[in-house]
Write an enzyme that holds these catalytic residues in place. Structure first.
Site, PDB file in Angstrom:
ATOM      1  N   HIS A   1      21.266 -17.572  69.891  1.00  0.00           N
ATOM      2  CA  HIS A   1      20.258 -16.834  70.744  1.00  0.00           C
ATOM      3  C   HIS A   1      20.823 -17.020  72.141  1.00  0.00           C
ATOM      4  O   HIS A   1      20.503 -16.116  72.988  1.00  0.00           O
ATOM      5  CB  HIS A   1      18.875 -17.912  70.802  1.00  0.00           C
ATOM      6  CG  HIS A   1      19.606 -19.291  71.055  1.00  0.00           C
ATOM      7  ND1 HIS A   1      19.831 -20.065  69.946  1.00  0.00           N
ATOM      8  CD2 HIS A   1      19.597 -20.132  72.037  1.00  0.00           C
ATOM      9  CE1 HIS A   1      20.043 -21.272  70.163  1.00  0.00           C
ATOM     10  NE2 HIS A   1      20.015 -21.266  71.522  1.00  0.00           N
TER      11      HIS A   1
ATOM     12  N   LEU B   1      14.173 -17.885  67.669  1.00  0.00           N
ATOM     13  CA  LEU B   1      15.471 -17.439  67.921  1.00  0.00           C
ATOM     14  C   LEU B   1      16.432 -18.066  67.059  1.00  0.00           C
ATOM     15  O   LEU B   1      16.117 -19.095  66.445  1.00  0.00           O
ATOM     16  CB  LEU B   1      15.755 -18.228  69.184  1.00  0.00           C
ATOM     17  CG  LEU B   1      15.075 -17.704  70.546  1.00  0.00           C
ATOM     18  CD1 LEU B   1      15.317 -18.200  71.733  1.00  0.00           C
ATOM     19  CD2 LEU B   1      15.263 -16.128  70.747  1.00  0.00           C
ATOM     20  N   CYS B   2      17.574 -17.466  66.658  1.00  0.00           N
ATOM     21  CA  CYS B   2      18.285 -17.883  65.668  1.00  0.00           C
ATOM     22  C   CYS B   2      18.853 -19.329  66.052  1.00  0.00           C
ATOM     23  O   CYS B   2      19.085 -19.307  67.120  1.00  0.00           O
ATOM     24  CB  CYS B   2      19.669 -16.921  65.761  1.00  0.00           C
ATOM     25  SG  CYS B   2      19.243 -15.227  64.911  1.00  0.00           S
ATOM     26  N   PRO B   3      19.254 -20.180  64.902  1.00  0.00           N
ATOM     27  CA  PRO B   3      19.214 -19.879  63.674  1.00  0.00           C
ATOM     28  C   PRO B   3      17.456 -20.298  62.949  1.00  0.00           C
ATOM     29  O   PRO B   3      17.729 -20.173  61.734  1.00  0.00           O
ATOM     30  CB  PRO B   3      20.187 -20.653  62.999  1.00  0.00           C
ATOM     31  CG  PRO B   3      20.005 -21.783  64.013  1.00  0.00           C
ATOM     32  CD  PRO B   3      19.713 -21.532  65.205  1.00  0.00           C
TER      33      PRO B   3
END
Ligand code: SF4
Lengths: 346, 73
Positions: free
Chosen positions: A45, B10-12
């Site tokens: 992110h 948001l990743c992950p």
């Protein structure tokens, strides 16, 4: 013992854990990876938000490493449980708010639970004695094994020859003679080993695996705790500490000013939960206000917001302020840049 | 077909949510996941490749990214 010993590797996405897993694979061990998401991880992110980082690949390094090794990777959300580690580490902090020793003990302990639940035999990590000042020292390595409860089911293939034999070695699941005796801060042995194994592309995180080793990030977290009068946080809080310029002109509020378009876009998602402002007479960044500002505070914030927009040299800038769904517009003189006290900038 | 809303994550985190849902599903079943983090374009297919699941289709809907995947054996 069954036909093939099974090990779970703590995969950070960096080179060392990748090598540790590879060494085990070469000894015929079945390896799967485990990766913990604390909320502070320097991963995907952060690359996705800032425009200047757009050129960099947005891959998740742990997933990438797993794919290169051909192993499964289990990513575990430890955001909630991890709070007590960050807020109250029994072994204290490192140079910043990084509780590395408690963190390692916690992660190895979680891996131990995973091993028991999934019928695995032991745990491996990419730790090297002396590599890191806090968690990877000769005297702290046994502390991790002991306090995590993993004891001699914890094997560090890169430095195992400098440590007493573990269960996998004694049982002959792995051959101690084909393990390594790396020590010290030098990265040369790992880089040489990577070359020998044909591993050319790997992530080289500068500080560590997470934002807690970052001085500026830690300062912002400490400021958040001080302003709120308690050491606690939510996931959104620690995400926002990664974004924008943080300015605290008064103890009761701080401003989060987007530094560029990507950050502005990211902060848009938080607009609903914050008082926020945006210049309307000039182009400029979105600003979130965290805390409990009064009328005068908002005017001060608007002047500061004006300083960060393209109207910084104009006499007056129109700023739109949204609070509890009510929108008002104020006309303010931009705050002169040289008059912003340094201590306001967190 | 099952659906999963991973928007605003948001990743992950989207990958973690997919992983946890797939654990409860049977081989051959399909899951449709909606995401907003562009990082998922890389991470969800990578996670599927590693674990032997198949991306049937992936498309954009305005600012959203939708994946349809089939759970592997
Ligand atoms: S750098 Fe962060 S993730 Fe790594 S051991 Fe230290 S606290 Fe844990």
């Amino acid at each position: 013992m069954q036909e093939k010993p099974k090990a779970v590797a703590l995969i950070s996405g960096g080179l060392d854990s990748m090598l540790a897993a590879k060494i085990m694979q070469q000894q015929g061990v079945h390896v799967e990876g485990i990766n913990f998401y604390t909320g502070f991880c320097v991963e995907g992110h952060t690359h996705a938000i800032r425009k200047k980082d757009k050129a960099k690949p947005k891959r998740n390094n742990a997933l990438w490493v797993a794919e290169q090794l051909g192993i499964k990777l289990h990513i575990i959300d430890i955001i909630e449980e991890y709070k007590r580690i960050v807020i109250n580490p029994q072994h204290g902090y490192g140079a910043n708010l990084n509780p590395c020793l408690d963190c390692k003990i916690f992660m190895v302990g979680k891996a131990k639970e995973w091993v028991a639940e999934n019928g695995f035999d032991f745990i491996i990590t990419g730790e090297v004695i002396g590599q890191r000042p806090m968690s990877q020292r000769k005297d702290t390595m046994p502390v991790i094994a002991r306090e995590s409860g993993a004891d001699d089911r914890l094997l560090r293939p890169l430095c195992a020859r400098n440590l007493p034999p573990t269960l996998p070695e004694r049982e002959g699941w792995v051959d101690r003679d084909r393990l390594y005796g790396f020590s010290g801060r030098s990265r040369k042995p790992q880089i040489a080993m990577a070359k020998k194994l044909g591993i050319e592309d790997y992530a080289q995180p500068a500080g560590g695996c997470c934002f807690l080793t970052d001085q500026s990030y830690s300062r912002k977290l400490a400021d958040l705790w001080q302003a709120r009068g308690e050491r606690d946080y939510e996931l959104d809080d620690i995400m926002l500490l990664k974004i924008g310029r943080h300015i605290r002109p008064r103890p009761n509020f701080k401003m989060i000013v987007a530094r560029e378009e990507g950050e502005s876009r990211f902060l848009q998602g938080y607009k609903k939960s914050f008082v926020h402002m945006l210049p309307v007479s000039h182009r400029g960044p979105l600003v979130l206000i965290d805390g409990d500002p009064g009328e005068q505070d908002l005017l001060l914030a608007a002047r500061l917001a004006a300083r960060y927009c393209q109207g910084r040299d104009a006499e007056q800038v129109e700023i739109s302020i949204v609070r509890d769904k009510n929108q008002e517009q104020v006309s303010v003189a931009p705050f002169p840049a040289h008059e912003i006290p340094e201590e306001w900038l967190i | 077909m099952e659906t999963l809303d991973a928007r605003q994550l948001l990743c992950p985190l989207p990958v973690i949510r997919v992983q946890d849902r797939v654990k409860t599903m049977q081989p051959g079943e399909t899951l449709e996941v909606t995401c907003t983090d562009p990082g998922t374009r890389h991470d969800i297919p990578a996670w599927c490749r590693i674990h032997g699941h198949r991306i049937i289709n992936c498309w954009d809907e305005n600012t959203e990214i939708v994946f349809r995947l089939e759970v592997g054996a």
